[in-house]
Design a protein around this motif. Structure first.
Motif, PDB file in Angstrom:
ATOM      1  N   VAL A 183      23.182  44.893  49.887  1.00 39.94           N
ATOM      2  CA  VAL A 183      21.798  45.172  50.298  1.00 39.94           C
ATOM      3  C   VAL A 183      21.382  44.218  51.414  1.00 39.94           C
ATOM      4  CG1 VAL A 183      19.432  45.440  49.487  1.00 39.94           C
ATOM      5  CG2 VAL A 183      21.325  45.906  47.936  1.00 39.94           C
ATOM      6  N   LEU A 184      21.768  42.951  51.299  1.00 39.09           N
ATOM      7  CA  LEU A 184      21.427  41.970  52.330  1.00 39.09           C
ATOM      8  C   LEU A 184      22.091  42.325  53.654  1.00 39.09           C
ATOM      9  CD1 LEU A 184      20.163  39.271  53.195  1.00 39.09           C
ATOM     10  CD2 LEU A 184      22.228  38.131  52.354  1.00 39.09           C
ATOM     11  N   MET A 185      23.367  42.672  53.622  1.00 42.16           N
ATOM     12  CA  MET A 185      24.072  43.024  54.856  1.00 42.16           C
ATOM     13  C   MET A 185      23.473  44.276  55.483  1.00 42.16           C
ATOM     14  SD  MET A 185      26.101  40.566  55.199  1.00 42.16           S
ATOM     15  CE  MET A 185      26.943  41.198  56.648  1.00 42.16           C
ATOM     16  N   LEU A 186      23.051  45.213  54.656  1.00 38.65           N
ATOM     17  CA  LEU A 186      22.424  46.424  55.173  1.00 38.65           C
ATOM     18  C   LEU A 186      21.133  46.095  55.912  1.00 38.65           C
ATOM     19  CD1 LEU A 186      22.243  49.522  55.346  1.00 38.65           C
ATOM     20  CD2 LEU A 186      21.061  49.487  53.131  1.00 38.65           C
ATOM     21  N   THR A 204      13.648  42.483  41.116  1.00 44.72           N
ATOM     22  CA  THR A 204      12.311  42.065  40.670  1.00 44.72           C
ATOM     23  C   THR A 204      12.190  42.010  39.158  1.00 44.72           C
ATOM     24  OG1 THR A 204      11.528  44.362  40.803  1.00 44.72           O
ATOM     25  CG2 THR A 204      11.235  42.974  42.747  1.00 44.72           C
ATOM     26  N   GLU A 205      13.127  42.625  38.442  1.00 42.71           N
ATOM     27  CA  GLU A 205      13.056  42.664  36.987  1.00 42.71           C
ATOM     28  C   GLU A 205      14.127  41.824  36.310  1.00 42.71           C
ATOM     29  OE1 GLU A 205      13.262  46.772  35.982  1.00 42.71           O
ATOM     30  OE2 GLU A 205      11.358  47.297  36.979  1.00 42.71           O
ATOM     31  N   THR A 206      14.885  41.060  37.081  1.00 49.15           N
ATOM     32  CA  THR A 206      15.918  40.180  36.543  1.00 49.15           C
ATOM     33  C   THR A 206      15.501  38.734  36.753  1.00 49.15           C
ATOM     34  OG1 THR A 206      17.607  41.819  37.104  1.00 49.15           O
ATOM     35  CG2 THR A 206      18.365  39.601  36.581  1.00 49.15           C
ATOM     36  N   SER A 207      15.578  37.936  35.694  1.00 48.31           N
ATOM     37  CA  SER A 207      15.024  36.581  35.730  1.00 48.31           C
ATOM     38  C   SER A 207      15.692  35.707  36.782  1.00 48.31           C
ATOM     39  CB  SER A 207      15.170  35.932  34.346  1.00 48.31           C
ATOM     40  OG  SER A 207      14.376  36.612  33.395  1.00 48.31           O
ATOM     41  N   ARG A 208      17.019  35.750  36.872  1.00 43.09           N
ATOM     42  CA  ARG A 208      17.683  34.839  37.809  1.00 43.09           C
ATOM     43  C   ARG A 208      17.383  35.185  39.250  1.00 43.09           C
ATOM     44  NH1 ARG A 208      23.262  36.050  39.334  1.00 43.09           N
ATOM     45  NH2 ARG A 208      23.861  38.168  38.756  1.00 43.09           N
ATOM     46  N   TYR A 209      17.118  36.465  39.538  1.00 46.88           N
ATOM     47  CA  TYR A 209      16.745  36.844  40.898  1.00 46.88           C
ATOM     48  C   TYR A 209      15.291  36.467  41.200  1.00 46.88           C
ATOM     49  CZ  TYR A 209      21.112  39.463  41.081  1.00 46.88           C
ATOM     50  OH  TYR A 209      22.437  39.816  41.069  1.00 46.88           O
ATOM     51  N   VAL A 210      14.450  36.483  40.168  1.00 45.47           N
ATOM     52  CA  VAL A 210      13.071  36.025  40.343  1.00 45.47           C
ATOM     53  C   VAL A 210      13.055  34.531  40.656  1.00 45.47           C
ATOM     54  CG1 VAL A 210      10.867  35.682  39.180  1.00 45.47           C
ATOM     55  CG2 VAL A 210      12.094  37.837  38.891  1.00 45.47           C
ATOM     56  N   LEU A 211      13.884  33.761  39.945  1.00 41.91           N
ATOM     57  CA  LEU A 211      13.988  32.329  40.225  1.00 41.91           C
ATOM     58  C   LEU A 211      14.561  32.075  41.616  1.00 41.91           C
ATOM     59  CD1 LEU A 211      15.314  31.039  36.776  1.00 41.91           C
ATOM     60  CD2 LEU A 211      13.014  30.782  37.706  1.00 41.91           C
ATOM     61  N   LEU A 212      15.544  32.868  42.001  1.00 38.09           N
ATOM     62  CA  LEU A 212      16.114  32.728  43.340  1.00 38.09           C
ATOM     63  C   LEU A 212      15.068  33.016  44.414  1.00 38.09           C
ATOM     64  CD1 LEU A 212      18.417  32.379  45.353  1.00 38.09           C
ATOM     65  CD2 LEU A 212      19.081  34.756  44.901  1.00 38.09           C
ATOM     66  N   TYR A 268      23.925  32.533  47.837  1.00 31.24           N
ATOM     67  CA  TYR A 268      23.691  33.676  46.961  1.00 31.24           C
ATOM     68  C   TYR A 268      23.881  35.002  47.692  1.00 31.24           C
ATOM     69  CZ  TYR A 268      21.957  30.458  43.456  1.00 31.24           C
ATOM     70  OH  TYR A 268      21.862  29.460  42.518  1.00 31.24           O
ATOM     71  N   GLY A 269      23.498  35.050  48.947  1.00 32.67           N
ATOM     72  CA  GLY A 269      23.622  36.301  49.682  1.00 32.67           C
ATOM     73  C   GLY A 269      25.053  36.739  49.876  1.00 32.67           C
ATOM     74  N   LEU A 270      25.974  35.786  50.006  1.00 33.83           N
ATOM     75  CA  LEU A 270      27.371  36.120  50.241  1.00 33.83           C
ATOM     76  C   LEU A 270      28.198  36.133  48.959  1.00 33.83           C
ATOM     77  CD1 LEU A 270      28.016  34.044  53.502  1.00 33.83           C
ATOM     78  CD2 LEU A 270      27.428  36.461  53.288  1.00 33.83           C
ATOM     79  N   ARG A 271      27.798  35.383  47.930  1.00 31.19           N
ATOM     80  CA  ARG A 271      28.592  35.311  46.701  1.00 31.19           C
ATOM     81  C   ARG A 271      28.210  36.387  45.694  1.00 31.19           C
ATOM     82  NH1 ARG A 271      28.057  31.463  43.418  1.00 31.19           N
ATOM     83  NH2 ARG A 271      30.192  31.339  42.653  1.00 31.19           N
ATOM     84  N   ASP A 272      26.943  36.738  45.635  1.00 32.57           N
ATOM     85  CA  ASP A 272      26.485  37.688  44.626  1.00 32.57           C
ATOM     86  C   ASP A 272      26.851  39.111  45.035  1.00 32.57           C
ATOM     87  OD1 ASP A 272      24.465  39.503  43.171  1.00 32.57           O
ATOM     88  OD2 ASP A 272      24.136  37.548  42.217  1.00 32.57           O
ATOM     89  N   ILE A 288      17.811  18.342  57.759  1.00 33.99           N
ATOM     90  CA  ILE A 288      16.499  18.916  57.482  1.00 33.99           C
ATOM     91  C   ILE A 288      16.526  20.437  57.534  1.00 33.99           C
ATOM     92  CG2 ILE A 288      14.082  18.968  58.172  1.00 33.99           C
ATOM     93  CD1 ILE A 288      14.942  16.278  57.115  1.00 33.99           C
ATOM     94  N   ILE A 289      17.076  20.998  58.613  1.00 27.23           N
ATOM     95  CA  ILE A 289      17.029  22.452  58.797  1.00 27.23           C
ATOM     96  C   ILE A 289      18.108  23.164  57.981  1.00 27.23           C
ATOM     97  CG2 ILE A 289      17.299  24.309  60.476  1.00 27.23           C
ATOM     98  CD1 ILE A 289      16.000  22.620  62.545  1.00 27.23           C
ATOM     99  N   LEU A 290      19.368  22.725  58.135  1.00 28.19           N
ATOM    100  CA  LEU A 290      20.484  23.437  57.516  1.00 28.19           C
ATOM    101  C   LEU A 290      20.386  23.550  55.996  1.00 28.19           C
ATOM    102  CD1 LEU A 290      23.141  24.875  58.040  1.00 28.19           C
ATOM    103  CD2 LEU A 290      24.314  22.667  57.902  1.00 28.19           C
ATOM    104  N   PRO A 291      20.016  22.493  55.246  1.00 30.93           N
ATOM    105  CA  PRO A 291      19.952  22.633  53.782  1.00 30.93           C
ATOM    106  C   PRO A 291      18.974  23.707  53.304  1.00 30.93           C
ATOM    107  CG  PRO A 291      19.960  20.320  54.394  1.00 30.93           C
ATOM    108  CD  PRO A 291      19.782  21.093  55.655  1.00 30.93           C
ATOM    109  N   LYS A 292      17.938  24.011  54.094  1.00 34.07           N
ATOM    110  CA  LYS A 292      16.942  24.990  53.654  1.00 34.07           C
ATOM    111  C   LYS A 292      17.450  26.420  53.766  1.00 34.07           C
ATOM    112  CE  LYS A 292      14.427  21.495  52.997  1.00 34.07           C
ATOM    113  NZ  LYS A 292      14.426  20.946  51.610  1.00 34.07           N
ATOM    114  N   CYS A 293      18.596  26.608  54.418  1.00 30.37           N
ATOM    115  CA  CYS A 293      19.172  27.947  54.517  1.00 30.37           C
ATOM    116  C   CYS A 293      20.373  28.113  53.600  1.00 30.37           C
ATOM    117  CB  CYS A 293      19.574  28.228  55.965  1.00 30.37           C
ATOM    118  SG  CYS A 293      20.048  29.938  56.301  1.00 30.37           S
ATOM    119  N   LEU A 294      20.750  27.049  52.901  1.00 26.39           N
ATOM    120  CA  LEU A 294      21.951  27.097  52.076  1.00 26.39           C
ATOM    121  C   LEU A 294      21.824  28.102  50.939  1.00 26.39           C
ATOM    122  CD1 LEU A 294      24.743  25.896  51.496  1.00 26.39           C
ATOM    123  CD2 LEU A 294      23.622  24.198  50.045  1.00 26.39           C
TER     124      LEU A 294
END
Length: 325
Positions: free
Chosen positions: A301-304, A55-63, A291-295, A280-286
């Motif tokens: 935290v996401l896997m948890l 919540t305090e990092t700009s790139r995560y706020v944009l994400l 980010y969830g798997l690369r970051d 339509i559906i698949l691109p909205k989950c990309l």
């Protein structure tokens, strides 16, 4: 007389039953992946609100802003698809309002991707100025400006779509299902929609390309962190892919018009469902998957959260299966 009408009645009932089964099958086939992606996006949004580092990092706020816009688009698309599959037709003002509201998160997605690319460019090419330029306050202001700009664009589209003489229309009830091809009765509204969408796409593509070239040049410099620059370059390529997939919704209708009229009904419906899921559906989950798997910060935290939610659903299903437990 009754014996003569009985075969016709049975045939009509059979056609209605097949139509009902087809609607149920279409709804299940499209709703299941949509719900799965909504679950992933929702978990990702919850993850990005769970710790101060996000919540305090700009790139995560944009994400988080990008994920919110994609999730709203996903829910809107599936809702409209189910209404069309069920054969429900709307009043024109209601359809116009829903179509205009869809342009709000759609435009925000383009602009957010542009800001995310600029943030990576500043971080790699101007690291000493990054902390002073990319602050949480500046990022929050930029996000508010994005939604404000999108709201103005949405309002203009709605005014243009409703700027017609309803007295010349035989009925306010639409004769076709609510969609982009049926809602633009006014030529100026259609022209503005295409112009604004292509302008946003061109601006975002130009920003991504400029930032990618700048980061590529920085990656070859001996004074820069080559590992960080290469990673940022790969991220920008993924952003460019996201832009292309975001534009895929615009070619969806064109592909259907070009392909399905020459095919049998069953095959045409199967192709429609396939294109709807892929374009339509698949691109909205990309964004969540990328980010969830690369970051390295988000992934654990996401896997948890995903594992905890999966276990919770498993316990609930066991309790429902065995009420005595």
């Amino acid at each position: 007389m009754s014996d003569t009408n009985r075969p016709l009645t049975n045939s009509t009932a059979g056609v209605q039953l097949q139509g009902l089964l087809g609607i149920v099958l279409l709804s299940v086939v499209t709703t299941l992946p949509c719900c799965a992606f909504l679950l992933i996006n929702g978990t990702m949004l919850f993850t990005l609100r769970s710790k101060p580092v996000f919540t305090e990092t700009s790139r995560y706020v944009l994400l988080s802003n990008l994920l919110l816009a994609d999730t709203v688009q996903l829910a809107h698309n599936q809702s409209m698809f189910l209404l069309s599959a069920c054969g429900l037709k709307m009043l024109y003002p209601l359809c116009a309002t829903l179509s205009a509201l869809y342009s709000l998160p759609h435009g925000v997605s383009f602009l957010t991707l542009m800001l995310m690319c600029i943030e990576r460019y500043v971080a790699v090419c101007h690291p000493l100025r990054h902390a002073a330029v990319i602050t949480l306050r500046n990022t929050s202001v930029a996000v508010c400006v994005l939604w404000g700009f999108g709201s103005v664009n949405c309002l203009i589209q709605l005014v243009l779509m409703l700027n017609m003489h309803f007295a010349d229309v035989q009925s306010m009830q639409m004769s076709d299902y609510c969609g982009r091809s049926s809602v633009f009765l006014n030529e100026s509204a259609d022209l503005y929609d295409k112009a604004s969408t292509y302008f946003l796409f061109a601006s975002a593509a130009a920003a991504v390309s400029f930032c990618y070239i700048g980061i590529s040049v920085a990656a070859r410099s001996a004074s820069s962190d080559r590992g960080s620059a290469k990673k940022a370059g790969r991220t920008l390529l993924l952003h460019l892919l996201q832009l292309g997939l975001s534009m895929s919704s615009l070619i969806h209708g064109t592909l259907l018009i070009a392909v399905t009229p020459h095919l049998e009904r069953v095959l045409a419906i199967n192709i429609q469902v396939f294109l709807y899921i892929c374009l339509i559906i698949l691109p909205k989950c990309l964004s969540s998957l990328v980010y969830g798997l690369r970051d390295q910060t988000i992934r654990p935290v996401l896997m948890l959260h995903l594992c905890c939610r999966h276990r919770r659903f498993s316990v609930i299903s066991v309790i429902q299966t065995n009420p005595k437990m």
